[in-house]
Design a protein around this motif. Structure first.
Motif, PDB file in Angstrom:
ATOM      1  N   THR A   1      -1.506  11.256  -1.917  1.00  0.00           N
ATOM      2  CA  THR A   1      -0.224  10.482  -1.338  1.00  0.00           C
ATOM      3  C   THR A   1       0.016  10.628  -0.047  1.00  0.00           C
ATOM      4  O   THR A   1       0.259   9.553   0.606  1.00  0.00           O
ATOM      5  CB  THR A   1       0.972  11.251  -2.132  1.00  0.00           C
ATOM      6  N   LEU A   2      -0.062  11.804   0.596  1.00  0.00           N
ATOM      7  CA  LEU A   2       0.306  11.817   2.157  1.00  0.00           C
ATOM      8  C   LEU A   2      -0.406  10.820   3.057  1.00  0.00           C
ATOM      9  O   LEU A   2       0.089  10.125   3.711  1.00  0.00           O
ATOM     10  CB  LEU A   2       0.502  13.348   2.572  1.00  0.00           C
ATOM     11  N   PRO A   3      -1.653  10.983   2.806  1.00  0.00           N
ATOM     12  CA  PRO A   3      -2.548   9.820   3.773  1.00  0.00           C
ATOM     13  C   PRO A   3      -2.144   8.558   3.350  1.00  0.00           C
ATOM     14  O   PRO A   3      -2.265   7.358   4.109  1.00  0.00           O
ATOM     15  CB  PRO A   3      -3.919  10.453   3.809  1.00  0.00           C
ATOM     16  N   MET A   4      -2.064   8.341   2.088  1.00  0.00           N
ATOM     17  CA  MET A   4      -2.140   6.832   1.520  1.00  0.00           C
ATOM     18  C   MET A   4      -0.644   6.151   2.076  1.00  0.00           C
ATOM     19  O   MET A   4      -0.642   5.136   2.675  1.00  0.00           O
ATOM     20  CB  MET A   4      -1.971   6.754  -0.043  1.00  0.00           C
TER      21      MET A   4
ATOM     22  N   ALA B   1       1.010  -1.052   0.086  1.00  0.00           N
ATOM     23  CA  ALA B   1      -0.036  -0.193  -0.011  1.00  0.00           C
ATOM     24  C   ALA B   1       0.939   1.336  -0.091  1.00  0.00           C
ATOM     25  O   ALA B   1       0.650   2.225  -0.534  1.00  0.00           O
ATOM     26  CB  ALA B   1      -0.878  -0.134   1.040  1.00  0.00           C
ATOM     27  N   ILE B   2       2.151   1.297   0.825  1.00  0.00           N
ATOM     28  CA  ILE B   2       2.707   2.337   0.702  1.00  0.00           C
ATOM     29  C   ILE B   2       3.451   2.582  -0.720  1.00  0.00           C
ATOM     30  O   ILE B   2       3.518   3.649  -1.127  1.00  0.00           O
ATOM     31  CB  ILE B   2       3.874   2.106   2.067  1.00  0.00           C
ATOM     32  N   LEU B   3       4.004   1.475  -1.258  1.00  0.00           N
ATOM     33  CA  LEU B   3       4.497   1.708  -2.554  1.00  0.00           C
ATOM     34  C   LEU B   3       3.740   1.940  -3.379  1.00  0.00           C
ATOM     35  O   LEU B   3       3.867   2.778  -4.167  1.00  0.00           O
ATOM     36  CB  LEU B   3       5.184   0.249  -2.924  1.00  0.00           C
ATOM     37  N   GLN B   4       2.226   1.450  -3.431  1.00  0.00           N
ATOM     38  CA  GLN B   4       1.265   1.853  -4.375  1.00  0.00           C
ATOM     39  C   GLN B   4       1.003   3.348  -4.306  1.00  0.00           C
ATOM     40  O   GLN B   4       0.839   4.040  -5.089  1.00  0.00           O
ATOM     41  CB  GLN B   4       0.079   1.015  -4.332  1.00  0.00           C
ATOM     42  N   GLY B   5       1.017   3.953  -3.132  1.00  0.00           N
ATOM     43  CA  GLY B   5       0.847   5.022  -2.671  1.00  0.00           C
ATOM     44  C   GLY B   5       1.934   6.246  -3.316  1.00  0.00           C
ATOM     45  O   GLY B   5       1.700   7.222  -3.794  1.00  0.00           O
ATOM     46  N   ALA B   6       2.925   5.611  -3.132  1.00  0.00           N
ATOM     47  CA  ALA B   6       4.254   6.342  -3.499  1.00  0.00           C
ATOM     48  C   ALA B   6       4.581   6.402  -5.199  1.00  0.00           C
ATOM     49  O   ALA B   6       4.924   7.612  -5.460  1.00  0.00           O
ATOM     50  CB  ALA B   6       5.422   5.880  -2.712  1.00  0.00           C
ATOM     51  N   LEU B   7       4.037   5.340  -5.574  1.00  0.00           N
ATOM     52  CA  LEU B   7       4.509   5.372  -7.163  1.00  0.00           C
ATOM     53  C   LEU B   7       3.271   5.399  -8.057  1.00  0.00           C
ATOM     54  O   LEU B   7       3.673   5.559  -9.194  1.00  0.00           O
ATOM     55  CB  LEU B   7       4.883   3.884  -7.371  1.00  0.00           C
TER      56      LEU B   7
ATOM     57  N   ALA C   1       1.865   3.408   6.641  1.00  0.00           N
ATOM     58  CA  ALA C   1       3.192   3.280   7.270  1.00  0.00           C
ATOM     59  C   ALA C   1       2.815   3.197   8.910  1.00  0.00           C
ATOM     60  O   ALA C   1       3.213   2.387   9.684  1.00  0.00           O
ATOM     61  CB  ALA C   1       4.068   4.380   6.956  1.00  0.00           C
ATOM     62  N   VAL C   2       1.926   4.233   9.352  1.00  0.00           N
ATOM     63  CA  VAL C   2       1.647   4.089  10.807  1.00  0.00           C
ATOM     64  C   VAL C   2       0.789   2.794  11.012  1.00  0.00           C
ATOM     65  O   VAL C   2       1.218   2.368  12.150  1.00  0.00           O
ATOM     66  CB  VAL C   2       0.720   5.442  10.973  1.00  0.00           C
ATOM     67  N   LEU C   3      -0.307   2.334  10.115  1.00  0.00           N
ATOM     68  CA  LEU C   3      -0.977   1.184  10.665  1.00  0.00           C
ATOM     69  C   LEU C   3       0.014  -0.043  10.535  1.00  0.00           C
ATOM     70  O   LEU C   3      -0.130  -1.108  11.280  1.00  0.00           O
ATOM     71  CB  LEU C   3      -2.162   1.067   9.666  1.00  0.00           C
ATOM     72  N   GLY C   4       1.110  -0.103   9.593  1.00  0.00           N
ATOM     73  CA  GLY C   4       2.142  -1.076   9.424  1.00  0.00           C
ATOM     74  C   GLY C   4       2.939  -1.137  10.699  1.00  0.00           C
ATOM     75  O   GLY C   4       3.292  -2.210  11.381  1.00  0.00           O
ATOM     76  N   LEU C   5       3.436   0.295  11.230  1.00  0.00           N
ATOM     77  CA  LEU C   5       4.057   0.184  12.321  1.00  0.00           C
ATOM     78  C   LEU C   5       3.328  -0.255  13.794  1.00  0.00           C
ATOM     79  O   LEU C   5       3.592  -0.910  14.624  1.00  0.00           O
ATOM     80  CB  LEU C   5       4.634   1.271  12.838  1.00  0.00           C
TER      81      LEU C   5
ATOM     82  N   LEU D   1      -9.216   5.320   7.400  1.00  0.00           N
ATOM     83  CA  LEU D   1      -8.162   5.820   6.476  1.00  0.00           C
ATOM     84  C   LEU D   1      -8.595   6.013   5.018  1.00  0.00           C
ATOM     85  O   LEU D   1      -8.305   6.971   4.219  1.00  0.00           O
ATOM     86  CB  LEU D   1      -7.009   4.929   6.481  1.00  0.00           C
ATOM     87  N   TYR D   2      -9.496   4.959   4.654  1.00  0.00           N
ATOM     88  CA  TYR D   2     -10.027   5.386   3.072  1.00  0.00           C
ATOM     89  C   TYR D   2     -10.673   6.647   3.051  1.00  0.00           C
ATOM     90  O   TYR D   2     -10.718   7.240   1.741  1.00  0.00           O
ATOM     91  CB  TYR D   2     -11.203   4.243   2.962  1.00  0.00           C
ATOM     92  N   VAL D   3     -11.076   7.173   4.102  1.00  0.00           N
ATOM     93  CA  VAL D   3     -11.928   8.438   3.735  1.00  0.00           C
ATOM     94  C   VAL D   3     -11.060   9.551   2.989  1.00  0.00           C
ATOM     95  O   VAL D   3     -11.317  10.650   2.366  1.00  0.00           O
ATOM     96  CB  VAL D   3     -12.695   8.936   4.999  1.00  0.00           C
ATOM     97  N   PHE D   4      -9.648   9.338   3.415  1.00  0.00           N
ATOM     98  CA  PHE D   4      -8.759  10.192   3.093  1.00  0.00           C
ATOM     99  C   PHE D   4      -7.849   9.945   1.989  1.00  0.00           C
ATOM    100  O   PHE D   4      -7.224  10.920   1.581  1.00  0.00           O
ATOM    101  CB  PHE D   4      -7.785  10.640   4.402  1.00  0.00           C
ATOM    102  N   ILE D   5      -7.933   8.649   1.427  1.00  0.00           N
ATOM    103  CA  ILE D   5      -6.896   8.260   0.485  1.00  0.00           C
ATOM    104  C   ILE D   5      -7.526   8.418  -0.921  1.00  0.00           C
ATOM    105  O   ILE D   5      -6.947   8.679  -2.058  1.00  0.00           O
ATOM    106  CB  ILE D   5      -6.538   7.122   0.433  1.00  0.00           C
TER     107      ILE D   5
END
Length: 146
Positions: free
Chosen positions: A89-92, A75-81, A97-101, A142-146
């Motif tokens: 991009t920022l919330p994605m 998900a992080i890579l998809q958002g960044a790329l 990243a926060v949820l993964g941590l 999170l979906y609301v923001f991405i």
């Protein structure tokens, strides 16, 4: 999509819908294999075959954590790329990243807890399973923001 089809507009996947479908399918699979973790002792007692009784609950928890962590990384890579405008991009990126941590922290606490006291396995499994559901619901926020 039915309306667009009726108007003759060709089908095209919306990046957000495609992402959610893929991401939540992996999440649902993880929930399906972990749903028996809280009751693994009862399943063993009554000879109910589950992933947890066959492989061992700690191993199933590790597999689930790994699958979800890879899901967050993708998900992080998809958002960044992703092409510009496909996602916010920022919330994605930061949100996943926060949820993964959080997942990594939760699994680490679980692993430390069962290492310290094997007698605490049932409670540790219940807590870890609940935390998977917490992450699932946070994903919808999170979906609301991405």
């Amino acid at each position: 999509y039915a309306t667009l089809n009726a108007l003759g507009v060709p089908f095209a996947w919306n990046p957000g819908v495609a992402f959610m479908a893929r991401f939540m399918t992996v999440f649902a699979a993880v929930i399906a294999i972990t749903k028996d973790l809280p009751d693994v002792e009862g399943d063993k007692k009554y000879d109910v075959e589950t992933f947890a009784t066959k492989l061992g609950a700690p191993k199933v928890a590790a597999i689930a954590a790994f699958a979800l962590f890879v899901n967050y990384l993708t998900a992080i890579l998809q958002g960044a790329l992703a092409p510009k405008g496909a996602f916010h991009t920022l919330p994605m990126v930061a949100g996943h990243a926060v949820l993964g941590l959080m997942l990594a922290r939760n699994y680490d606490r679980f692993a430390q807890r069962i290492k310290a006291s094997a007698a605490d396995l049932t409670n540790a499994l219940k807590t870890f399973y609940k935390q998977i559901w917490d992450l699932f619901y946070l994903e919808y926020v999170l979906y609301v923001f991405i």
